[in-house]
Design a protein around this motif. Sequence first.
Motif, PDB file in Angstrom:
ATOM      1  N   ASN B 132       0.806  -1.220   0.000  1.00  0.00           N
ATOM      2  CA  ASN B 132       0.000   0.000   0.000  1.00  0.00           C
ATOM      3  C   ASN B 132       0.836   1.266   0.000  1.00  0.00           C
ATOM      4  OD1 ASN B 132      -2.637  -1.155  -0.161  1.00  0.00           O
ATOM      5  ND2 ASN B 132      -2.260  -1.949   1.915  1.00  0.00           N
ATOM      6  N   ARG B 133       2.063   1.139  -0.480  1.00  0.00           N
ATOM      7  CA  ARG B 133       2.914   2.347  -0.518  1.00  0.00           C
ATOM      8  C   ARG B 133       2.267   3.385  -1.425  1.00  0.00           C
ATOM      9  NH1 ARG B 133       8.503   0.687  -1.918  1.00  0.00           N
ATOM     10  NH2 ARG B 133       7.704  -1.414  -1.572  1.00  0.00           N
ATOM     11  N   ARG B 134       2.537   4.637  -1.151  1.00  0.00           N
ATOM     12  CA  ARG B 134       2.068   5.713  -2.029  1.00  0.00           C
ATOM     13  C   ARG B 134       3.250   6.167  -2.863  1.00  0.00           C
ATOM     14  NH1 ARG B 134      -2.771   8.357   0.518  1.00  0.00           N
ATOM     15  NH2 ARG B 134      -2.452   9.973  -1.036  1.00  0.00           N
ATOM     16  N   ASN B 135       2.978   6.462  -4.109  1.00  0.00           N
ATOM     17  CA  ASN B 135       4.042   6.986  -4.945  1.00  0.00           C
ATOM     18  C   ASN B 135       4.455   8.368  -4.439  1.00  0.00           C
ATOM     19  OD1 ASN B 135       4.445   4.948  -6.925  1.00  0.00           O
ATOM     20  ND2 ASN B 135       2.467   5.474  -7.827  1.00  0.00           N
ATOM     21  N   PRO B 136       5.756   8.617  -4.309  1.00  0.00           N
ATOM     22  CA  PRO B 136       6.183   9.950  -3.846  1.00  0.00           C
ATOM     23  C   PRO B 136       5.772  11.011  -4.857  1.00  0.00           C
ATOM     24  CG  PRO B 136       8.060   8.684  -4.670  1.00  0.00           C
ATOM     25  CD  PRO B 136       6.894   7.748  -4.662  1.00  0.00           C
ATOM     26  N   ARG B 137       5.524  12.204  -4.371  1.00  0.00           N
ATOM     27  CA  ARG B 137       5.163  13.291  -5.290  1.00  0.00           C
ATOM     28  C   ARG B 137       6.416  13.875  -5.918  1.00  0.00           C
ATOM     29  NH1 ARG B 137       0.632  15.931  -5.674  1.00  0.00           N
ATOM     30  NH2 ARG B 137      -1.182  15.140  -4.542  1.00  0.00           N
ATOM     31  N   VAL B 138       6.349  14.149  -7.196  1.00  0.00           N
ATOM     32  CA  VAL B 138       7.471  14.808  -7.868  1.00  0.00           C
ATOM     33  C   VAL B 138       7.353  16.306  -7.590  1.00  0.00           C
ATOM     34  CG1 VAL B 138       8.608  15.225 -10.081  1.00  0.00           C
ATOM     35  CG2 VAL B 138       7.407  13.064  -9.684  1.00  0.00           C
ATOM     36  N   PRO B 139       8.411  16.936  -7.038  1.00  0.00           N
ATOM     37  CA  PRO B 139       8.334  18.373  -6.738  1.00  0.00           C
ATOM     38  C   PRO B 139       7.917  19.170  -7.975  1.00  0.00           C
ATOM     39  CG  PRO B 139      10.419  17.450  -5.966  1.00  0.00           C
ATOM     40  CD  PRO B 139       9.735  16.370  -6.727  1.00  0.00           C
ATOM     41  N   LYS B 140       7.130  20.204  -7.742  1.00  0.00           N
ATOM     42  CA  LYS B 140       6.584  20.973  -8.875  1.00  0.00           C
ATOM     43  C   LYS B 140       7.576  22.009  -9.382  1.00  0.00           C
ATOM     44  CE  LYS B 140       1.831  20.504  -9.547  1.00  0.00           C
ATOM     45  NZ  LYS B 140       0.549  20.709  -8.867  1.00  0.00           N
ATOM     46  N   ILE B 141       7.681  22.087 -10.692  1.00  0.00           N
ATOM     47  CA  ILE B 141       8.479  23.112 -11.342  1.00  0.00           C
ATOM     48  C   ILE B 141       7.717  24.439 -11.254  1.00  0.00           C
ATOM     49  CG2 ILE B 141       7.425  22.613 -13.609  1.00  0.00           C
ATOM     50  CD1 ILE B 141      10.176  23.129 -14.882  1.00  0.00           C
ATOM     51  N   ASP B 142       8.440  25.534 -11.183  1.00  0.00           N
ATOM     52  CA  ASP B 142       7.827  26.859 -11.212  1.00  0.00           C
ATOM     53  C   ASP B 142       7.907  27.352 -12.661  1.00  0.00           C
ATOM     54  OD1 ASP B 142       7.112  29.475 -11.024  1.00  0.00           O
ATOM     55  OD2 ASP B 142       8.747  30.072  -9.686  1.00  0.00           O
ATOM     56  N   LEU B 143       6.836  27.143 -13.407  1.00  0.00           N
ATOM     57  CA  LEU B 143       6.878  27.418 -14.855  1.00  0.00           C
ATOM     58  C   LEU B 143       7.213  28.875 -15.176  1.00  0.00           C
ATOM     59  CD1 LEU B 143       4.019  25.203 -16.355  1.00  0.00           C
ATOM     60  CD2 LEU B 143       6.475  24.862 -16.544  1.00  0.00           C
ATOM     61  N   ASP B 144       6.844  29.786 -14.238  1.00  0.00           N
ATOM     62  CA  ASP B 144       7.139  31.210 -14.480  1.00  0.00           C
ATOM     63  C   ASP B 144       8.631  31.485 -14.474  1.00  0.00           C
ATOM     64  OD1 ASP B 144       4.475  31.758 -14.671  1.00  0.00           O
ATOM     65  OD2 ASP B 144       4.251  32.231 -12.535  1.00  0.00           O
ATOM     66  N   GLN B 218      19.252  20.824  -7.627  1.00  0.00           N
ATOM     67  CA  GLN B 218      18.071  20.077  -8.047  1.00  0.00           C
ATOM     68  C   GLN B 218      17.605  20.670  -9.378  1.00  0.00           C
ATOM     69  OE1 GLN B 218      14.429  20.929  -5.817  1.00  0.00           O
ATOM     70  NE2 GLN B 218      13.935  18.745  -5.807  1.00  0.00           N
ATOM     71  N   THR B 219      17.295  19.816 -10.356  1.00  0.00           N
ATOM     72  CA  THR B 219      16.686  20.340 -11.587  1.00  0.00           C
ATOM     73  C   THR B 219      15.287  19.761 -11.713  1.00  0.00           C
ATOM     74  OG1 THR B 219      17.597  18.590 -13.014  1.00  0.00           O
ATOM     75  CG2 THR B 219      18.922  20.571 -12.743  1.00  0.00           C
ATOM     76  N   LEU B 220      14.362  20.629 -12.099  1.00  0.00           N
ATOM     77  CA  LEU B 220      12.963  20.236 -12.250  1.00  0.00           C
ATOM     78  C   LEU B 220      12.589  20.387 -13.715  1.00  0.00           C
ATOM     79  CD1 LEU B 220      11.755  22.210  -9.141  1.00  0.00           C
ATOM     80  CD2 LEU B 220      12.029  19.740  -9.308  1.00  0.00           C
ATOM     81  N   HIS B 221      11.803  19.461 -14.207  1.00  0.00           N
ATOM     82  CA  HIS B 221      11.505  19.415 -15.637  1.00  0.00           C
ATOM     83  C   HIS B 221      10.035  19.113 -15.879  1.00  0.00           C
ATOM     84  CE1 HIS B 221      15.884  19.036 -16.494  1.00  0.00           C
ATOM     85  NE2 HIS B 221      15.872  18.449 -15.312  1.00  0.00           N
ATOM     86  N   GLN B 222       9.515  19.665 -16.958  1.00  0.00           N
ATOM     87  CA  GLN B 222       8.171  19.294 -17.398  1.00  0.00           C
ATOM     88  C   GLN B 222       8.155  19.238 -18.914  1.00  0.00           C
ATOM     89  OE1 GLN B 222       4.806  20.609 -15.160  1.00  0.00           O
ATOM     90  NE2 GLN B 222       3.707  21.291 -16.987  1.00  0.00           N
ATOM     91  N   LEU B 223       7.640  18.128 -19.458  1.00  0.00           N
ATOM     92  CA  LEU B 223       7.500  17.993 -20.908  1.00  0.00           C
ATOM     93  C   LEU B 223       6.031  18.181 -21.274  1.00  0.00           C
ATOM     94  CD1 LEU B 223       9.727  14.816 -21.540  1.00  0.00           C
ATOM     95  CD2 LEU B 223      10.404  17.227 -21.673  1.00  0.00           C
ATOM     96  N   GLU B 224       5.799  19.015 -22.267  1.00  0.00           N
ATOM     97  CA  GLU B 224       4.430  19.268 -22.719  1.00  0.00           C
ATOM     98  C   GLU B 224       4.333  19.052 -24.223  1.00  0.00           C
ATOM     99  OE1 GLU B 224       3.023  23.147 -21.657  1.00  0.00           O
ATOM    100  OE2 GLU B 224       3.277  22.788 -19.507  1.00  0.00           O
ATOM    101  N   SER B 225       3.225  18.476 -24.631  1.00  0.00           N
ATOM    102  CA  SER B 225       2.927  18.332 -26.061  1.00  0.00           C
ATOM    103  C   SER B 225       1.500  18.826 -26.253  1.00  0.00           C
ATOM    104  CB  SER B 225       3.075  16.860 -26.446  1.00  0.00           C
ATOM    105  OG  SER B 225       2.548  16.633 -27.714  1.00  0.00           O
ATOM    106  N   ASP B 226       1.276  19.698 -27.239  1.00  0.00           N
ATOM    107  CA  ASP B 226      -0.056  20.302 -27.433  1.00  0.00           C
ATOM    108  C   ASP B 226      -0.568  20.933 -26.140  1.00  0.00           C
ATOM    109  OD1 ASP B 226      -0.385  19.736 -30.114  1.00  0.00           O
ATOM    110  OD2 ASP B 226      -1.178  17.725 -29.719  1.00  0.00           O
ATOM    111  N   ASP B 227       0.322  21.607 -25.427  1.00  0.00           N
ATOM    112  CA  ASP B 227      -0.015  22.293 -24.171  1.00  0.00           C
ATOM    113  C   ASP B 227      -0.555  21.361 -23.086  1.00  0.00           C
ATOM    114  OD1 ASP B 227       0.837  24.804 -25.037  1.00  0.00           O
ATOM    115  OD2 ASP B 227      -1.050  25.122 -26.113  1.00  0.00           O
TER     116      ASP B 227
END
Lengths: 240, 240
Positions: B132-144, B218-227
């Motif tokens: 019943n482990r919970r997946n850790p949350r990935v820290p949020k990138i600050d898109l601004d 620490q590097t934070l990343h987000q990939l977006e396709s079609d927004d």
Amino acid sequence: MNHVVKAYECNWKGELSLSHVVGIMMLASRKQERGLAHPDLIYQKGLSWIVIQNQLTVNRLPKLEEEIIVETEPIGYNKFFTFRRYTILSQEEEVLVDALTTFSMINIKERKLISLDEEVLSEYPIENKKDNRRNPRVPKIDLDNASVQTYRVRLNDIDYNHHVNNAKYFDWVMDSLGMDFIKTHSLKSVLVKYDKEILPEATVKSFYEIRETGNGVQTLHQLESDDQKCCHLSLEWEVK
Amino acid sequence: MNHVVKAYECNWKGELSLSHVVGIMMLASRKQERGLAHPDLIYQKGLSWIVIQNQLTVNRLPKLEEEIIVETEPIGYNKFFTFRRYTILSQEEEVLVDALTTFSMINIKERKLISLDEEVLSEYPIENKKDNRRNPRVPKIDLDNASVQTYRVRLNDIDYNHHVNNAKYFDWVMDSLGMDFIKTHSLKSVLVKYDKEILPEATVKSFYEIRETGNGVQTLHQLESDDQKCCHLSLEWEVK
């Protein structure tokens, strides 16, 4: 050398991609070279082998999880070139891909072609195999009628020699032609001439021209970086 | 599974690239799955495993021509997720990379997440391993405050499932950070959450943010396709 084709070596059709065909050929000759009496002599002398030209005949591309046999032998040399044959076979010893690769030697520091170093050459089992063959000419693309696609070199295109690994050129060539073309055509042969290395962070223009021929399709390609020709190729295809 | 690190699996530093670390992990579990009583049952039912999340701890990346040992075992499951551990070891049994991967199941036709199919699950040697482990949350990138680099999906990014192989995302992430960053930092850990697949011919925006932390970067990343968000990651680095 035996090799099992892995998922990440395949294109989306589940065939060994052309960039990996060439990558695996290079593994086979490196493996053979490591068995020489002085495999590092060439680097100790500040020299390196580079691929100048490659001619491939494709009967069938190896498939995902297929076990293949990769054979290679040096077949001759002259003042500037050595010639090496590679054969990729199925387990049933069907010839899948056959290649003849021309190597030259460079001075690593100056990155300039030199005539072959006799001492390095004497390490290889190719005595008395003077070979005066001429490299075939790669048919010229008609740049006025060519289409073009631009690529920014990605960090994963760069290899241990700090330039774009020339096997990667095939990924650009295939991408230029597009998914629909690759779906409807089978690769029969490749002729490629390498002119100049491509460096990290370069932008590459990939020109391509599709020509109908009597018995199939020929595609001609030219890669340019900083308006200098880096490589030109011709590929023969069969319509499926 | 034993594996010798090949030239075309390495980055320009002569280390196994992160995309190939993940690719080789997948090979190890596929190999294990092929030993099940009915390895194709899942596909016969129109279902497939997909990777939802991955946590990697890197002690040292395997080196060019190093022989590595890749071990994997399913360690537990709940209604929606199965958890699998991967360990990459040196010949001296030093742990090089350790990973915990979360898989879910999709209906291939609808490409939608489903609760785990009990019959498929019963094929695996993980009885009574409710987890019943919970997946850790990935820290949020600050898109601004993020920088962005755009990628056009290349044909060789596409795999047999006709979408971008998610191991390739790491190539974009590394490329976004650039050669100077990769030269001066050592990767320590990776946390990645996959949100949505990326399709052929898409254009991908790779957002990235570099944050100094108490004991490194620490590097934070987000990939977006079609927004739409396709994937987000955080990587921990040590300054060299």
